[in-house]
Write a protein that holds these residues in place. Structure first.
Motif, PDB file in Angstrom:
ATOM      1  N   VAL B  17      13.334-149.113 -36.635  1.00  0.00           N
ATOM      2  CA  VAL B  17      12.184-149.840 -36.455  1.00  0.00           C
ATOM      3  C   VAL B  17      11.121-148.982 -36.850  1.00  0.00           C
ATOM      4  CG1 VAL B  17      10.764-150.812 -34.684  1.00  0.00           C
ATOM      5  CG2 VAL B  17      13.291-151.206 -34.515  1.00  0.00           C
ATOM      6  N   TRP B 237       4.918-149.480 -28.877  1.00  0.00           N
ATOM      7  CA  TRP B 237       6.100-148.633 -29.209  1.00  0.00           C
ATOM      8  C   TRP B 237       6.849-148.240 -28.024  1.00  0.00           C
ATOM      9  CZ3 TRP B 237       7.327-143.397 -27.178  1.00  0.00           C
ATOM     10  CH2 TRP B 237       8.114-142.776 -28.026  1.00  0.00           C
ATOM     11  N   GLN B 241      11.036-149.312 -27.671  1.00  0.00           N
ATOM     12  CA  GLN B 241      11.986-148.319 -27.303  1.00  0.00           C
ATOM     13  C   GLN B 241      12.699-148.659 -26.172  1.00  0.00           C
ATOM     14  OE1 GLN B 241      10.401-144.389 -26.089  1.00  0.00           O
ATOM     15  NE2 GLN B 241      11.815-143.461 -27.779  1.00  0.00           N
ATOM     16  N   MET B 244      15.048-151.481 -26.958  1.00  0.00           N
ATOM     17  CA  MET B 244      16.230-150.916 -27.804  1.00  0.00           C
ATOM     18  C   MET B 244      17.058-150.246 -27.228  1.00  0.00           C
ATOM     19  SD  MET B 244      13.672-150.143 -31.269  1.00  0.00           S
ATOM     20  CE  MET B 244      15.165-149.513 -32.026  1.00  0.00           C
ATOM     21  N   ASP B 245      16.832-149.389 -26.200  1.00  0.00           N
ATOM     22  CA  ASP B 245      17.651-148.370 -25.496  1.00  0.00           C
ATOM     23  C   ASP B 245      18.505-149.545 -24.483  1.00  0.00           C
ATOM     24  OD1 ASP B 245      16.998-146.267 -26.520  1.00  0.00           O
ATOM     25  OD2 ASP B 245      15.652-145.821 -24.608  1.00  0.00           O
ATOM     26  N   ILE B 247      19.427-152.732 -24.995  1.00  0.00           N
ATOM     27  CA  ILE B 247      20.501-153.342 -26.048  1.00  0.00           C
ATOM     28  C   ILE B 247      21.472-152.512 -26.156  1.00  0.00           C
ATOM     29  CG2 ILE B 247      20.867-154.265 -28.201  1.00  0.00           C
ATOM     30  CD1 ILE B 247      17.922-155.229 -28.076  1.00  0.00           C
TER      31      ILE B 247
END
Ligand SMILES: NC(=O)c1ccc[n+]([C@@H]2O[C@H](COP(=O)([O-])OP(=O)(O)OC[C@H]3O[C@@H](n4cnc5c(N)ncnc54)[C@H](O)[C@@H]3O)[C@@H](O)[C@H]2O)c1
Ligand SMILES: NC(=O)c1ccc[n+]([C@@H]2O[C@H](COP(=O)([O-])OP(=O)(O)OC[C@H]3O[C@@H](n4cnc5c(N)ncnc54)[C@H](O)[C@@H]3O)[C@@H](O)[C@H]2O)c1
Ligand SMILES: [Zn+2]
Ligand SMILES: [Zn+2]
Lengths: 396, 396
Positions: B17, B237, B241, B244-245, B247
């Protein structure tokens, strides 16, 4: 605050392929037992069945048997309506059947923790698997393949799909089932033509992975053609195992760039299509094997003895090694165009699996058109000899 | 010959990303550089763009800029036709747009080694991602999210989908993109309403994962509402983050059985739907956060100080904590039905994320309907006070 965030995901899929008989017979608990780990006290999971119409006609007791099999189950509830769809390519060609399954999933509120069970040939499994894979972003899916081809190859794999815009499998996903049941008894009603067609995939995988299995196949022609159950059971089991190993050891979702094509398949897909699906997938694969084997020999990759034996085995199984369509120059040039289409499909770099020896594949990135023509001419001749022999031997 | 073959597959997905600005400005090589590893000498990959209509109207130079950006590229060819589809829920409600993308993939022979690039809000990304995921069993997909919500949450994730039978995301898959570009400059044309709505997802993830980030959010209200660029960049941002972590550390494809719902989302989905999508997803999430926070407090899980602060922060961001729809007894009982629907959806066992403290979630498996009503009554009152304050302060 870095300007790049890297994501790394690992997803693990596990499933079992069971080999059994009469799986919906009340005293065969295999299917119920396999579902047990997915059940929870106090909760009821639904089962939606999607069934191949010809299969259900050939096994008139099946639907009733399924009802009885799940009677009295406390944690499993059958959806009353079973979706019956015609077998064969029409199931994948007409979007009506995909919609019918998705609509039933919606109407009966089949959720991500329930099961879609598909029973049928590869075509019905492909459309039902696709519908299950995209409904609610993936409903648990169980396969009961009922053809030799789907039991020994496609049904134990992870692909699904439907045709669109006249293109084979234009829409589809990679979606592992949660279980596969290969029921030998269901195969018994299969026509001889489909019985034999599925053997091509076993020969294919033997040729590139397992010389011993190929020798076994060479020696079992009689038993297989006489429909000896134990022989066919071993053929399916070993072929399924080799196909499964191949998926697990490679790049299962084919994310990488240079996936080698299945042996014999570059021409098989095109031949099926050029015949308007009058030639079955397995038959087209047999012709494809014959073509790439002959080509491998003519190019000097494969010795003459192996080459001849492979063709003999195909013919012994009464699998085609040629088709009259391929006498037409326009068809041949369409076939060669198919090679170019595959180059495009693979993103510009062609990778074709050929043979170095029985059991030993060889990847090449170029095929010589004249050599392909030469191979076709040889196969045409061999086929004519075979046809004449058949005519001559008819009287006795 | 064992009667069970076990299959075990591991599939790895990676993507980046990127955070940047003016990504299609000729001198920003980020996008071209990111594609470089996918290119091969002598081959040309296609790029098919799917673009949010309102976004393209708000950035009239964009289409031309894209053409210029890829001019003279030897290994990349733009598909001339760009697919422009309306933004918002209509893109997901009308199957016409899904078909339009699939049809373009077919017509322009976009293959598995080419790219579908989607630029737009979460809705356009969802439909384009789904079309790319099922065409040829998965074409490489690139996302350029253009709303706060899609940059800080949905666009950096792996889900896609369209609505069907009036059900949100009835059809869809899990399909990681190969790259995501969060271009801050594209956000600048966003309406205030959508600007603010996307903040709800940042607050949500902060509340269950990162107290420090929540404190930061509490202190930055002014900067965010005044559209201070650096402040919003950090918000996006950090939220991206954390999402994403989340997932990567969980069960990315949600194969397991008891996926806990996103915080505040059990009611959010239902509220969106009950309002006929007049309430935006982010707004509904804000109401959902308010509801579950209040419920957590009333149940004694969360202390009063945290509870009040969370509601204050939502209101400071001008996010809704209530909606007049929820004054209607029938709507409330529909909402409570939604809880039962989620129980079904999760396969019978409800798992709801609540709060134990700021930054600390708490999973429960039951919610008390009377307590939910009590929480709604409190929110209604708080909201009325806030509305009155606004009226009073209008003159100055
Ligand atoms: N998903 C994959 O990985 C994969 C791989 C190879 C092939 N395929 C697909 O599989 C399809 C071919 O599958 P197939 O060869 O199993 O044929 P099929 O599904 O077309 O079935 C052949 C015929 O046999 C009937 N039938 C099925 N079981 C029967 C039974 N037990 N008794 C009597 N009749 C029965 C069917 O109704 C049909 O008319 C093709 O669409 C091919 O593309 C998929
Ligand atoms: N896939 C997932 O994991 C996931 C997660 C959460 C939400 N979603 C979905 O995302 C959708 C909501 O997405 P969203 O909040 O981004 O809204 P949206 O996509 O509906 O876009 C909102 C509006 O803003 C317009 N727009 C987009 N970018 C713009 C810009 N830069 N300037 C001006 N106008 C612009 C759009 O055309 C649209 O009218 C919902 O369908 C929701 O279900 C998906
Ligand atoms: Zn095949
Ligand atoms: Zn959300």
């Amino acid at each position: 605050m870095k300007h790049i965030l890297k994501q790394h995901l690992t997803v693990t899929f596990q499933y079992e392929v069971y080999f059994s008989e009469n799986i919906f017979s009340i005293d065969n608990s295999l299917f119920r037992d396999a579902l047990a780990p997915y059940l929870k006290p106090g909760l009821v999971r639904q089962l939606l069945f999607v069934i191949d119409e010809e299969l259900s006609l050939a096994h008139p007791g099946l639907l009733k048997q399924i009802d009885v099999y799940f009677q009295g189950q406390v944690h499993l509830a059958l959806v009353k309506e079973k979706i019956i769809i015609p077998g064969g390519e029409v199931a994948k060609n007409n979007p009506y059947y995909f919609n019918q399954i998705v609509e039933a999933i919606h109407r009966h509120k089949v959720d991500r923790h329930s099961f879609v069970v598909a029973i049928g040939g590869g075509s019905v499994l492909d459309v039902a698997g696709y519908a299950a894979a995209v409904s609610h972003r993936g409903i648990k899916h169980i396969r009961v393949p009922t053809t030799v081809l789907s039991q020994d190859d496609s049904g134990v794999g992870i692909k699904n799909g439907i045709n669109f815009f006249g293109k084979k499998n234009f829409l589809g996903t990679f979606a592992p089932p949660i279980a596969v049941f290969n029921d030998y008894q269901l195969l018994e009603t299969l026509s001889d033509r489909h019985w034999v067609a599925g053997i091509a995939e076993a020969i294919k995988v033997a040729l590139i992975k397992d010389a011993t299995f190929f020798e076994w196949l060479r020696d079992q022609v009689d038993g297989i053609l006489k429909r000896n159950a134990d022989t066919m059971k071993y053929l399916i089991w070993r072929s399924a195992q080799l196909h499964m190993d191949h998926i697990a050891s490679g790049d299962p979702f084919e994310l990488g760039s240079s996936r080698p094509l299945d042996f014999g398949h570059w021409s098989a897909h095109k031949i099926e299509q050029l015949s308007d699906f009058q030639i079955l997938h397995g038959e087209a694969v047999a012709i494809g094997i014959a073509l790439d084997t002959t080509y491998s020999f003519l190019q000097g990759y494969l010795n003459e003895c192996d080459y001849k034996e492979i063709l003999r085995v195909l013919q012994a199984y009464e699998l085609p090694i040629f088709h009259q369509l391929l006498k037409d120059e326009r068809v041949i040039s369409d076939l060669l165009d198919g090679l170019e289409e595959f180059r495009e499909h693979l993103g510009g770099k062609l990778t074709i699996m050929l043979l170095r020896a029985v059991g030993v594949g060889l990847e090449v990135h170029e095929m010589d058109h004249d050599r392909i023509r030469e191979a076709l001419a040889r196969l045409k001749k061999l086929d004519e000899v075979q046809q004449q022999r058949k005519l001559v031997s008819l009287p006795d």
